[in-house]
Motif scaffolding. Structure first.
Motif, PDB file in Angstrom:
ATOM      1  N   GLY A 233       0.818  -1.209   0.000  1.00 45.05           N
ATOM      2  CA  GLY A 233       0.000   0.000   0.000  1.00 45.05           C
ATOM      3  C   GLY A 233       0.849   1.255   0.000  1.00 45.05           C
ATOM      4  O   GLY A 233       0.525   2.245  -0.676  1.00 45.05           O
ATOM      5  N   LYS A 234       1.963   1.222   0.721  1.00 40.78           N
ATOM      6  CA  LYS A 234       2.857   2.383   0.732  1.00 40.78           C
ATOM      7  C   LYS A 234       3.454   2.612  -0.647  1.00 40.78           C
ATOM      8  O   LYS A 234       3.563   3.755  -1.101  1.00 40.78           O
ATOM      9  CB  LYS A 234       3.964   2.174   1.769  1.00 40.78           C
ATOM     10  CG  LYS A 234       4.938   3.340   1.853  1.00 40.78           C
ATOM     11  CD  LYS A 234       5.984   3.105   2.926  1.00 40.78           C
ATOM     12  CE  LYS A 234       6.993   4.245   2.960  1.00 40.78           C
ATOM     13  NZ  LYS A 234       8.031   4.040   3.991  1.00 40.78           N
ATOM     14  N   GLY A 235       3.837   1.533  -1.319  1.00 42.61           N
ATOM     15  CA  GLY A 235       4.382   1.667  -2.670  1.00 42.61           C
ATOM     16  C   GLY A 235       3.376   2.271  -3.626  1.00 42.61           C
ATOM     17  O   GLY A 235       3.711   3.141  -4.439  1.00 42.61           O
ATOM     18  N   ARG A 236       2.120   1.810  -3.529  1.00 40.88           N
ATOM     19  CA  ARG A 236       1.073   2.374  -4.390  1.00 40.88           C
ATOM     20  C   ARG A 236       0.844   3.844  -4.068  1.00 40.88           C
ATOM     21  O   ARG A 236       0.650   4.672  -4.972  1.00 40.88           O
ATOM     22  CB  ARG A 236      -0.219   1.577  -4.217  1.00 40.88           C
ATOM     23  CG  ARG A 236      -0.146   0.148  -4.752  1.00 40.88           C
ATOM     24  CD  ARG A 236      -1.523  -0.496  -4.792  1.00 40.88           C
ATOM     25  NE  ARG A 236      -2.093  -0.675  -3.465  1.00 40.88           N
ATOM     26  CZ  ARG A 236      -1.973  -1.789  -2.750  1.00 40.88           C
ATOM     27  NH1 ARG A 236      -1.302  -2.820  -3.232  1.00 40.88           N
ATOM     28  NH2 ARG A 236      -2.531  -1.886  -1.556  1.00 40.88           N
ATOM     29  N   ALA A 237       0.853   4.165  -2.779  1.00 38.61           N
ATOM     30  CA  ALA A 237       0.634   5.554  -2.358  1.00 38.61           C
ATOM     31  C   ALA A 237       1.731   6.467  -2.885  1.00 38.61           C
ATOM     32  O   ALA A 237       1.464   7.545  -3.435  1.00 38.61           O
ATOM     33  CB  ALA A 237       0.564   5.633  -0.831  1.00 38.61           C
ATOM     34  N   TYR A 264      -4.887   4.489   3.672  1.00 37.76           N
ATOM     35  CA  TYR A 264      -5.294   3.935   2.384  1.00 37.76           C
ATOM     36  C   TYR A 264      -4.306   4.390   1.332  1.00 37.76           C
ATOM     37  O   TYR A 264      -3.958   5.564   1.267  1.00 37.76           O
ATOM     38  CB  TYR A 264      -6.703   4.403   2.009  1.00 37.76           C
ATOM     39  CG  TYR A 264      -7.254   3.724   0.772  1.00 37.76           C
ATOM     40  CD1 TYR A 264      -7.919   2.501   0.858  1.00 37.76           C
ATOM     41  CD2 TYR A 264      -7.093   4.292  -0.491  1.00 37.76           C
ATOM     42  CE1 TYR A 264      -8.401   1.871  -0.273  1.00 37.76           C
ATOM     43  CE2 TYR A 264      -7.582   3.672  -1.626  1.00 37.76           C
ATOM     44  CZ  TYR A 264      -8.232   2.460  -1.513  1.00 37.76           C
ATOM     45  OH  TYR A 264      -8.717   1.828  -2.624  1.00 37.76           O
ATOM     46  N   GLY A 265      -3.840   3.448   0.515  1.00 36.15           N
ATOM     47  CA  GLY A 265      -2.938   3.796  -0.567  1.00 36.15           C
ATOM     48  C   GLY A 265      -3.280   3.020  -1.821  1.00 36.15           C
ATOM     49  O   GLY A 265      -3.327   1.786  -1.799  1.00 36.15           O
ATOM     50  N   ALA A 266      -3.557   3.718  -2.896  1.00 34.64           N
ATOM     51  CA  ALA A 266      -3.919   3.075  -4.160  1.00 34.64           C
ATOM     52  C   ALA A 266      -3.403   3.917  -5.309  1.00 34.64           C
ATOM     53  O   ALA A 266      -2.837   4.996  -5.111  1.00 34.64           O
ATOM     54  CB  ALA A 266      -5.438   2.902  -4.254  1.00 34.64           C
ATOM     55  N   LEU A 271      -4.857   8.333   1.615  1.00 38.41           N
ATOM     56  CA  LEU A 271      -5.263   8.948   2.877  1.00 38.41           C
ATOM     57  C   LEU A 271      -4.219   8.603   3.923  1.00 38.41           C
ATOM     58  O   LEU A 271      -3.902   7.427   4.144  1.00 38.41           O
ATOM     59  CB  LEU A 271      -6.638   8.426   3.324  1.00 38.41           C
ATOM     60  CG  LEU A 271      -7.104   8.844   4.729  1.00 38.41           C
ATOM     61  CD1 LEU A 271      -7.297  10.351   4.820  1.00 38.41           C
ATOM     62  CD2 LEU A 271      -8.395   8.122   5.101  1.00 38.41           C
ATOM     63  N   VAL A 272      -3.648   9.619   4.552  1.00 38.51           N
ATOM     64  CA  VAL A 272      -2.632   9.407   5.576  1.00 38.51           C
ATOM     65  C   VAL A 272      -2.926  10.334   6.748  1.00 38.51           C
ATOM     66  O   VAL A 272      -3.365  11.476   6.567  1.00 38.51           O
ATOM     67  CB  VAL A 272      -1.209   9.655   5.016  1.00 38.51           C
ATOM     68  CG1 VAL A 272      -1.046  11.084   4.520  1.00 38.51           C
ATOM     69  CG2 VAL A 272      -0.142   9.329   6.052  1.00 38.51           C
ATOM     70  N   ARG A 273      -2.726   9.823   7.956  1.00 34.83           N
ATOM     71  CA  ARG A 273      -2.882  10.651   9.156  1.00 34.83           C
ATOM     72  C   ARG A 273      -1.501  11.013   9.686  1.00 34.83           C
ATOM     73  O   ARG A 273      -0.707  10.136  10.002  1.00 34.83           O
ATOM     74  CB  ARG A 273      -3.665   9.918  10.241  1.00 34.83           C
ATOM     75  CG  ARG A 273      -3.939  10.787  11.493  1.00 34.83           C
ATOM     76  CD  ARG A 273      -4.740  10.017  12.527  1.00 34.83           C
ATOM     77  NE  ARG A 273      -3.931   9.018  13.198  1.00 34.83           N
ATOM     78  CZ  ARG A 273      -3.244   9.222  14.332  1.00 34.83           C
ATOM     79  NH1 ARG A 273      -3.256  10.410  14.918  1.00 34.83           N
ATOM     80  NH2 ARG A 273      -2.554   8.244  14.875  1.00 34.83           N
ATOM     81  N   ASP A 274      -1.224  12.315   9.736  1.00 35.11           N
ATOM     82  CA  ASP A 274       0.029  12.780  10.320  1.00 35.11           C
ATOM     83  C   ASP A 274      -0.086  12.681  11.834  1.00 35.11           C
ATOM     84  O   ASP A 274      -0.939  13.342  12.441  1.00 35.11           O
ATOM     85  CB  ASP A 274       0.310  14.226   9.897  1.00 35.11           C
ATOM     86  CG  ASP A 274       1.537  14.783  10.576  1.00 35.11           C
ATOM     87  OD1 ASP A 274       2.617  14.185  10.405  1.00 35.11           O
ATOM     88  OD2 ASP A 274       1.415  15.785  11.300  1.00 35.11           O
ATOM     89  N   LEU A 293     -12.322   7.839   0.449  1.00 36.31           N
ATOM     90  CA  LEU A 293     -11.309   8.237   1.429  1.00 36.31           C
ATOM     91  C   LEU A 293     -11.937   8.920   2.641  1.00 36.31           C
ATOM     92  O   LEU A 293     -11.589   8.628   3.790  1.00 36.31           O
ATOM     93  CB  LEU A 293     -10.284   9.168   0.777  1.00 36.31           C
ATOM     94  CG  LEU A 293      -9.418   8.592  -0.347  1.00 36.31           C
ATOM     95  CD1 LEU A 293      -8.479   9.662  -0.884  1.00 36.31           C
ATOM     96  CD2 LEU A 293      -8.631   7.382   0.123  1.00 36.31           C
ATOM     97  N   ILE A 294     -12.876   9.823   2.375  1.00 31.63           N
ATOM     98  CA  ILE A 294     -13.504  10.571   3.469  1.00 31.63           C
ATOM     99  C   ILE A 294     -14.285   9.627   4.380  1.00 31.63           C
ATOM    100  O   ILE A 294     -14.344   9.821   5.601  1.00 31.63           O
ATOM    101  CB  ILE A 294     -14.402  11.683   2.901  1.00 31.63           C
ATOM    102  CG1 ILE A 294     -13.520  12.766   2.255  1.00 31.63           C
ATOM    103  CG2 ILE A 294     -15.286  12.301   3.980  1.00 31.63           C
ATOM    104  CD1 ILE A 294     -14.288  13.834   1.512  1.00 31.63           C
TER     105      ILE A 294
END
Length: 466
Positions: A233-237, A264-266, A271-274, A293-294
């Motif tokens: 997922g990180k790679g896709r993001a 979420y990564g696509a 979508l990432v939370r800092d 995402l929302i």
């Protein structure tokens, strides 16, 4: 970094932590280890710290008063040396399960307090009064909190600069990038008929690195498919975000610095939370992905903070969460690797908390004393001093962007803003970060400053929403 362990058995903690790598790190001043005996704070002449629980039941409970007084003694000491009230971690099976990402987050703190329970636990009232984080090391029960605290302190300490002799060893090992470590070999070359893989003997470092990555991926896919999905997922993001690198630098840096939780990564949305700021950052290729995402963002967040990279996301977030404050920005990114030569004429140094009120009174954008206090305590605010006065200041925001730039009116038009930003750029390059900032779209003077300092301006807008 300083660890303070509130415990009934200080010898157990000190004996386990003051040896090997952590012992050397403590001796060299990279970390501080303090075991505080809760019994020293009881008012009972027999040093009793426990009593029967109200309502009956098996076992005894630790009382609130000695725990609270032990914590206050540590807190007062931290604050007296210019620190902030520390995070307090209560080690309990009821807490969030500890992992490498949490270790990376905790490693950013200056002080951490670990509260170790015993018997049947601790009076709930003092937990509510002092605890900030409930953390578990697994779904099982131990006789006390000392062993879990030591496990977490070990994991966090290894991420503190200077603790490990080889700075790369904390980065390239198990769980880095959600991959398990590749297999390793040492002498002899043949042992009981088993040979070292030929690629490790070839001397081609690029080939060795490729082999190790392949082995890590295969091992993770086989043994920890849950971790492998996070890795994929990180790679896709990253692939999606890098298509518009300048406009997504905030999200890219949050992920690269290990301070973000990838939700979420696509190929068409991220979508990432800092973690430090709590902000939810999102970008989507279309409205359908935006709604998806929302829907992953928890409802009912108190003082929710969101960063949208498309107009339709801005509108949807405002509808769903009732947001009323929208700041429209563009991103400016310093893409060069070379630091700036700084002017010797300016005395620029980190600010301490003695300057908090002055910064709070002068800064026009963030009217949040607690936030500014946190940034100063983290060593992320810098000031220029002229004629014995604080002439200007700037800092690095919790999510990693440069900002908070303010120059006192009497010292303007002397190049102080430029000097401060050059200083921030250099400090970020030293850490291996990409320097970037977010400029309000109507702040033409700031845009001109970014262009003068060779920052590239992204075309798309970024919206900070609260």
């Amino acid at each position: 970094m300083n660890f303070h362990i509130l415990t009934l058995f200080p010898e157990m903690v000190t004996g386990g932590l003051n040896t090997s790598i952590l012992g050397r790190a403590a001796q060299n001043g990279h970390i501080g280890l303090e075991a505080v005996n809760i019994r020293d704070f009881t008012k009972n002449k027999h040093k009793k710290v426990d009593d029967y629980p109200y309502g009956g039941g098996a076992g005894m409970l630790m009382q609130a008063q000695p725990v609270f007084d032990a914590f206050k003694s540590v807190e007062e000491k931290i604050i007296s040396r210019g620190g902030k009230s520390p995070r307090v971690i209560y080690v309990t099976p009821q807490g969030k399960v500890f992992n490498q990402q949490m270790a990376q987050e905790l490693a950013q703190e200056q002080d951490l307090v670990f509260l170790c329970g015993h018997y049947e636990g601790i009076d709930e009232r003092v937990l509510q009064a002092v605890v900030t984080d409930y953390v578990s090391i697994g779904d099982y029960v131990l006789t006390g909190g000392e062993l879990p605290a030591m496990v977490m302190i070990d994991a966090v300490s290894r991420l503190v600069p200077g603790v490990l002799k080889n700075e790369e060893s904390a980065e390239f090992e198990s769980f880095h990038d959600n991959l398990l470590e590749y297999p390793q070999y040492t002498r002899p070359e043949v042992w009981q008929g088993a040979e070292v893989p030929e690629v490790l003997l070839c001397g081609d470092h690029a080939k060795v690195d490729r082999w190790r990555l392949e082995q890590s991926e295969a091992r993770t896919r086989e043994r920890r498919p849950d971790l492998y999905e996070l890795y994929a997922g990180k790679g896709r993001a990253l692939g999606y975000l890098q298509k518009r690198k300048l406009s997504h630098m905030d999200m890219l840096e949050v992920i690269r610095r290990g301070q973000g939780e990838l939700l979420y990564g696509a190929e068409d949305g991220v979508l990432v939370r800092d973690i430090p700021s709590g902000a939810y950052m999102l970008s989507a290729a279309d409205e359908d992905m935006g709604e998806r995402l929302i829907s992953l963002i928890p409802r009912g967040l108190k003082n929710g903070l969101y960063v949208a990279h498309q107009d339709f996301l801005k509108d949807s977030l405002c509808r769903r969460f009732g947001c009323s404050v929208i700041n429209s920005c563009v991103q400016a990114v310093y893409t060069r690797k070379t630091p700036w030569e700084e002017a010797a004429a300016y005395d620029i140094r980190p600010l301490d908390l003695s300057w908090l009120e002055s910064v709070y009174e002068q800064y026009h954008t963030v009217h949040d004393r607690a936030y500014l206090e946190e940034r100063i305590s983290a060593g992320m605010m810098y000031g220029v001093f002229l004629e014995g006065k604080l002439a200007g200041f700037a800092g690095i925001h919790a999510e990693g962007s440069m900002g908070m730039l303010e120059v006192a009116e009497e010292f303007r038009r002397r190049g102080i803003g430029e000097a401060l930003e050059k200083h921030l750029i250099n400090r970020m390059l030293e850490r291996g970060w990409v320097p970037f900032c977010q400029v309000f779209t109507d702040n033409e003077a700031s845009v001109r400053l970014q262009e003068k300092l060779k920052l590239r301006i992204g075309r798309e807008k970024v919206y900070w929403i609260s």
